[in-house]
Write an enzyme that holds these catalytic residues in place. Sequence first.
Site, PDB file in Angstrom:
ATOM      1  N   GLU A 131       1.080  -4.533  23.508  1.00 24.71           N
ATOM      2  CA  GLU A 131       2.137  -3.535  23.644  1.00 24.71           C
ATOM      3  C   GLU A 131       1.924  -2.794  24.963  1.00 24.71           C
ATOM      4  O   GLU A 131       0.864  -2.185  25.141  1.00 24.71           O
ATOM      5  CB  GLU A 131       2.075  -2.528  22.473  1.00 24.71           C
ATOM      6  CG  GLU A 131       2.570  -3.135  21.165  1.00 24.71           C
ATOM      7  CD  GLU A 131       2.228  -2.286  19.946  1.00 24.71           C
ATOM      8  OE1 GLU A 131       2.482  -2.778  18.831  1.00 24.71           O
ATOM      9  OE2 GLU A 131       1.709  -1.158  20.093  1.00 24.71           O
ATOM     10  N   ARG A 162       1.176  -4.627  12.385  1.00 25.61           N
ATOM     11  CA  ARG A 162       0.531  -4.843  13.667  1.00 25.61           C
ATOM     12  C   ARG A 162       1.066  -6.162  14.235  1.00 25.61           C
ATOM     13  O   ARG A 162       1.310  -7.112  13.482  1.00 25.61           O
ATOM     14  CB  ARG A 162      -0.999  -4.949  13.536  1.00 25.61           C
ATOM     15  CG  ARG A 162      -1.695  -3.609  13.340  1.00 25.61           C
ATOM     16  CD  ARG A 162      -1.671  -2.767  14.610  1.00 25.61           C
ATOM     17  NE  ARG A 162      -2.343  -1.478  14.423  1.00 25.61           N
ATOM     18  CZ  ARG A 162      -1.741  -0.371  14.023  1.00 25.61           C
ATOM     19  NH1 ARG A 162      -0.457  -0.395  13.705  1.00 25.61           N
ATOM     20  NH2 ARG A 162      -2.418   0.754  13.903  1.00 25.61           N
ATOM     21  N   HIS A 210       6.574   0.706  19.278  1.00 30.58           N
ATOM     22  CA  HIS A 210       5.537   1.196  18.363  1.00 30.58           C
ATOM     23  C   HIS A 210       5.710   2.691  18.085  1.00 30.58           C
ATOM     24  O   HIS A 210       4.841   3.502  18.424  1.00 30.58           O
ATOM     25  CB  HIS A 210       4.131   0.913  18.902  1.00 30.58           C
ATOM     26  CG  HIS A 210       3.080   1.000  17.822  1.00 30.58           C
ATOM     27  ND1 HIS A 210       1.892   0.322  17.864  1.00 30.58           N
ATOM     28  CD2 HIS A 210       3.037   1.689  16.663  1.00 30.58           C
ATOM     29  CE1 HIS A 210       1.175   0.587  16.770  1.00 30.58           C
ATOM     30  NE2 HIS A 210       1.845   1.426  16.026  1.00 30.58           N
ATOM     31  N   GLY A 256       0.849  -1.189   0.000  1.00 30.64           N
ATOM     32  CA  GLY A 256       0.000   0.000   0.000  1.00 30.64           C
ATOM     33  C   GLY A 256       0.879   1.230   0.000  1.00 30.64           C
ATOM     34  O   GLY A 256       1.999   1.208  -0.506  1.00 30.64           O
TER      35      GLY A 256
END
Lengths: 329, 342
Positions: free
Chosen positions: A273, A244, A292, A160
């Site tokens: 997380e 993810r 993250h 993407g």
Amino acid sequence: MEEQELPYVLIATIGGIDGVLEDHVEFLKKHFNLITMKQFHEHKSHLSEKIKAIYMWWNKPVANQELLSSLPNLKVIATGGAGVDHLDLKLISSFGVKVANTPFAVSNATADMGMALMLASARRIVEGCQIAVSPNTEYFAADWMGDEVTGATLGIIGMGRIGYKVAQRAKAFEMKILYHNRSQRKEEEEQAVGAIYCKNIDDLLLQSDFVMLCVNLTPQTEKLIGKKELEMMKPTATLINISRGLVVDQDALVEALQNGVIKAAALDVTYPEPLPRNHPLLTLKNIIITPHVGGSTTKSCRLMMENMVESILATLNGLPIPNEVNPPK
Amino acid sequence: MAKQEQPGLLIHEIGGVDGVLEGHVELLKKHFHLITMKEFLENKKRLNEKIKSVFIHECKPVIDRELLQSLPHLKVIANSGVGVDHLDLKLIASFGIKVTNTPHAVSDSTADIGMALMLASARRLVEGCQISVSPQTEHFAADWLGDEVTGATLGIIGMGSIGYKVAKRAKAFEMKILYHNRNQRKEEEEKAVGACYCEKMEDLLQQSDFVMLVVNLTPQTFRFIGKRELELMKPSATLINISRGAVVDQDALVEALQNGTIKAAALDVTYPEPLPRDHSLLKLKNIIITPHIGTATVQATRKMTEEAVANILAVLNGLTIPSEVIPIRCFREHTYALAYLL
């Protein structure tokens, strides 16, 4: 002349570990009356009808049945970041509420992070830094080596916006680029980055020195990378995850890293997380984990915030909504 | 060919901390009769006539007048790596011996390390890894942010092979690229990477978000980044050094980092290496240091040995030498600087 009230927008909190950024508050207050969840709970009867939008930062406040039921005039939820896996889109849609995310704001920063992780892992940067400062270091060993990134093969799973930007960057390192995606990209797009489509994910896994996950989290991509996929990868290969945590079967990954099925991993995302402090992934020598931070730059966060404000204002003014997330059919 | 008929190649040692890599020995033995310093010192009279070449790896063996005098048939000293600041070029030239280096083998991996350090520093990668594994970590803070590399301004000081490769990579990150070099590059080369020439280093220092040092170490570049240069940099800027420790005034750098004159630094090279364990640079929070790993990849080290072998064979066979290092006399100062034959 009566001054028109600024629209009431619900937020979790300001500052602290997961609140709206203090630096953003001035800009937000120019456009909105910010109501924190605390204020909302304290003055529900007065505020519940006024709130027209939710400004969701780091997935908070949580848009559950209870909250949605208590906001009869809610028009839109603007969420920061590209992912919407934390939202029950069907539920939200059932309340007639629109959703907007910020897919563009984070794409450069996230692609940069993918490259940073690949380079840091290949060249053993974190380990190197430890050696450079360690009290025990007397000399630098000549036989201490990393792997070359230039000219290696990168397999991008999920081509993407972010995946394509990774490809653009990797091309400058003369990497051979393979990609796997739900659909093949246009020929000009492929040629611009020298990317070769692998309709079958196995082909990509078998040939890549670095495998980078750039997909959304959906029911189709949950545990996309499991024992079978890891075994197909080269034993000299590195897995990089900037999508993810749930896209990877973490137990299978632990086993693969312990047994040398793959060489190493570099993860910006895990599930949950943070990981529990006794999780096996934290004890492995051949892994690097970042907290993250794929979209965590001052510039991108600012842009995210501005995008979210724009989406909320457009919705409330009856205009086409930038970055609207389509409800599931 | 029998071992004794092969030209003799003097090396420091095989394996260990700074010896020739064990995996490369076979390649060397294909062409040369390998003689270690230990063997040479034990048997000087018999071996000194055989040695036609020296292979320098990790700056060893050390080349001094005494060694050169004891090797009457020495034709070439082949360095593994591009930097030759550890060699007394004037002295070696006075013996009529050629010096070669390996610019091609090192450029990709060193450019990669420059990019790796810039990204790691900007995105606080090392700190992030520590947070991820720390026993104290209960949550990830939302207000923990790094700096964006995409679209930022990179100032490259030293636009040789390595500097140019850095520019190519940085262009893909849509960075604005400024460069300072002894000479301006050709227009097509500049256009290909979107690089703007800064004849004055000051202009580059004042505008850059990231300053990357990619020069050789010469008398002209020795400590050329000092207090004045650091003060010209933006307080939000990061200094990245992938050249040689001695191009930076380390004391000035410590002060600049302590006082927030610049934001951060990322160094693959220091002076000395390693730094003394009590050095101030090791205590700073806004620095990352790697142990001179610019060429530390399996592929690059292999290429370095292959390139050195090719250089030696060219010299011994009287052919065009791929990468000869030529000392140049500077009229005004009677000092020597480096020139590459690219």
